[in-house]
Design a protein around this motif. Structure first.
Motif, PDB file in Angstrom:
ATOM      1  N   ALA A 175      34.674  50.478  50.392  1.00  0.00           N
ATOM      2  CA  ALA A 175      36.304  50.317  49.882  1.00  0.00           C
ATOM      3  C   ALA A 175      36.917  51.681  50.047  1.00  0.00           C
ATOM      4  O   ALA A 175      38.161  51.897  50.011  1.00  0.00           O
ATOM      5  CB  ALA A 175      36.370  49.870  48.534  1.00  0.00           C
ATOM      6  N   GLY A 176      36.166  52.843  50.057  1.00  0.00           N
ATOM      7  CA  GLY A 176      36.642  54.048  50.082  1.00  0.00           C
ATOM      8  C   GLY A 176      37.195  54.376  48.695  1.00  0.00           C
ATOM      9  O   GLY A 176      38.254  55.129  48.938  1.00  0.00           O
ATOM     10  N   SER A 177      36.930  53.714  47.704  1.00  0.00           N
ATOM     11  CA  SER A 177      37.845  54.000  46.322  1.00  0.00           C
ATOM     12  C   SER A 177      36.762  53.824  45.251  1.00  0.00           C
ATOM     13  O   SER A 177      35.826  53.342  45.279  1.00  0.00           O
ATOM     14  CB  SER A 177      38.872  52.632  46.395  1.00  0.00           C
ATOM     15  N   ALA A 178      37.371  54.366  43.958  1.00  0.00           N
ATOM     16  CA  ALA A 178      36.458  54.241  42.757  1.00  0.00           C
ATOM     17  C   ALA A 178      36.531  52.802  42.335  1.00  0.00           C
ATOM     18  O   ALA A 178      35.868  52.554  41.131  1.00  0.00           O
ATOM     19  CB  ALA A 178      37.000  55.247  41.633  1.00  0.00           C
ATOM     20  N   THR A 179      37.478  52.158  42.585  1.00  0.00           N
ATOM     21  CA  THR A 179      37.995  50.693  42.019  1.00  0.00           C
ATOM     22  C   THR A 179      37.458  49.663  43.170  1.00  0.00           C
ATOM     23  O   THR A 179      38.034  49.938  44.254  1.00  0.00           O
ATOM     24  CB  THR A 179      39.172  50.541  41.163  1.00  0.00           C
ATOM     25  N   ILE A 180      36.964  48.562  42.875  1.00  0.00           N
ATOM     26  CA  ILE A 180      36.975  47.443  43.731  1.00  0.00           C
ATOM     27  C   ILE A 180      37.366  46.216  43.001  1.00  0.00           C
ATOM     28  O   ILE A 180      37.362  45.965  41.954  1.00  0.00           O
ATOM     29  CB  ILE A 180      35.415  47.229  44.008  1.00  0.00           C
ATOM     30  N   THR A 181      37.831  45.147  43.733  1.00  0.00           N
ATOM     31  CA  THR A 181      38.406  43.838  43.179  1.00  0.00           C
ATOM     32  C   THR A 181      37.314  42.995  43.273  1.00  0.00           C
ATOM     33  O   THR A 181      37.230  42.546  44.547  1.00  0.00           O
ATOM     34  CB  THR A 181      39.569  43.507  43.663  1.00  0.00           C
ATOM     35  N   ILE A 182      36.794  42.490  42.381  1.00  0.00           N
ATOM     36  CA  ILE A 182      35.568  41.405  42.606  1.00  0.00           C
ATOM     37  C   ILE A 182      35.429  40.932  41.227  1.00  0.00           C
ATOM     38  O   ILE A 182      35.441  41.503  40.163  1.00  0.00           O
ATOM     39  CB  ILE A 182      34.128  42.046  43.115  1.00  0.00           C
ATOM     40  N   THR A 183      34.949  39.645  40.991  1.00  0.00           N
ATOM     41  CA  THR A 183      34.704  38.659  39.960  1.00  0.00           C
ATOM     42  C   THR A 183      32.961  39.140  39.619  1.00  0.00           C
ATOM     43  O   THR A 183      32.188  38.989  40.602  1.00  0.00           O
ATOM     44  CB  THR A 183      35.112  37.554  39.807  1.00  0.00           C
ATOM     45  N   HIS A 184      32.614  38.698  38.506  1.00  0.00           N
ATOM     46  CA  HIS A 184      31.248  38.682  38.120  1.00  0.00           C
ATOM     47  C   HIS A 184      30.543  37.376  38.851  1.00  0.00           C
ATOM     48  O   HIS A 184      29.415  37.284  39.334  1.00  0.00           O
ATOM     49  CB  HIS A 184      31.097  38.444  36.583  1.00  0.00           C
ATOM     50  N   GLN A 185      31.491  36.360  39.016  1.00  0.00           N
ATOM     51  CA  GLN A 185      30.938  35.059  39.658  1.00  0.00           C
ATOM     52  C   GLN A 185      30.524  35.327  41.326  1.00  0.00           C
ATOM     53  O   GLN A 185      29.569  35.109  41.801  1.00  0.00           O
ATOM     54  CB  GLN A 185      32.013  34.044  39.740  1.00  0.00           C
ATOM     55  N   GLN A 186      31.360  36.228  41.743  1.00  0.00           N
ATOM     56  CA  GLN A 186      31.370  36.387  43.196  1.00  0.00           C
ATOM     57  C   GLN A 186      30.200  37.375  43.258  1.00  0.00           C
ATOM     58  O   GLN A 186      29.320  37.165  44.369  1.00  0.00           O
ATOM     59  CB  GLN A 186      32.725  37.029  43.935  1.00  0.00           C
ATOM     60  N   LEU A 187      29.636  38.385  42.617  1.00  0.00           N
ATOM     61  CA  LEU A 187      28.619  39.148  42.492  1.00  0.00           C
ATOM     62  C   LEU A 187      27.460  38.248  42.334  1.00  0.00           C
ATOM     63  O   LEU A 187      26.351  38.428  43.048  1.00  0.00           O
ATOM     64  CB  LEU A 187      28.648  40.369  41.288  1.00  0.00           C
ATOM     65  N   ALA A 188      27.578  37.330  41.404  1.00  0.00           N
ATOM     66  CA  ALA A 188      26.130  36.473  41.347  1.00  0.00           C
ATOM     67  C   ALA A 188      26.075  35.819  42.536  1.00  0.00           C
ATOM     68  O   ALA A 188      24.905  35.564  42.881  1.00  0.00           O
ATOM     69  CB  ALA A 188      26.515  35.546  40.001  1.00  0.00           C
TER      70      ALA A 188
END
Length: 228
Positions: A175-188
């Motif tokens: 992402a080249g950023s300190a913040t990413i947009t993602i949910t806990h469900q997507q990580l699971a």
């Protein structure tokens, strides 16, 4: 779903194909005619391309967007096998087309997708007439198998908290950023575990001041604690 016939080789779509897959720009008239007979597929994010157990009826050369290939366990948990990006081809669809057997996973668009689509007949013709296409298929097979083997190794031998930390480290780097947009469900789904387990690990990382969590967003506080 929106499809359109390809214009001649000079069209912007074929130029896009050869930018994305430069090795396919062979000076073979029969090959060019085959590509000009392909269709163009435009799909939104979240569109299911194929379900496990169905047969693959065409071959896709991805020009834009990302496709996620995954399996679902008996208890409903998803496990991401790999992703297809522009310039890649799909291992599962190759297996289905070559062996005339059902697709052994599910495939869904991660983002809006544009692709050139060859029929089953055109795919087999491409394998016959284009050495560059055959080389692309073989190289993609090897790369995807290696990627999946690394993933299975991580699943079998790496603790889940380490796998999650490594996954987040790679995501922040891409992402080249300190913040990413993602949910806990997507990580699971990426890790083949439950949302509750992922949330528990993320909360621990937040208590350790590695991360800060908000709805659908994760911000890294100490990048050195998240290996890539």
């Amino acid at each position: 779903m929106n499809t359109e016939r390809l214009a001649p080789r000079e069209s912007a779509l074929l130029e896009s194909l050869f930018r994305t897959y430069p090795e396919l720009d062979e000076n073979i008239p029969e090959w060019h005619r085959l590509l000009e007979g392909a269709t163009v597929l435009d799909l939104p994010a979240g569109n299911m391309l194929v379900h496990q157990g169905t047969c693959c009826s065409n071959f896709m050369l991805l020009l834009e967007g990302t496709v996620r290939v995954f399996q679902v366990s008996d208890d409903g948990r998803e496990q991401t096998l790999y992703r297809i990006n522009p310039g890649d081809i799909c291992l599962m669809s190759l297996s289905s087309l070559i062996n005339d057997k059902p697709f052994k996973a599910n495939a869904i668009t991660d983002s809006p997708v544009r692709a050139m689509v060859l029929s089953t007949h055109a795919f087999h013709e491409a394998m016959r007439i284009s050495e560059a296409f055959r080389n692309l298929v073989m190289r993609s097979l090897v790369n995807t198998v290696c990627e999946m083997m690394h993933g299975f190794y991580d699943t079998a031998f790496e603790p889940l908290d380490m796998r999650l930390a490594c996954l987040l480290g790679r995501m922040f780097e891409r992402a080249g950023s300190a913040t990413i947009t993602i949910t806990h469900q997507q990580l699971a789904q990426e890790l083949g575990t439950s949302r509750e387990v992922v949330s528990r690990i993320l909360k621990r990382l937040e208590r350790e001041n590695c991360l800060s969590l908000s709805r659908g967003r994760i911000t890294v506080q100490q990048p050195d604690k998240l290996p890539g």
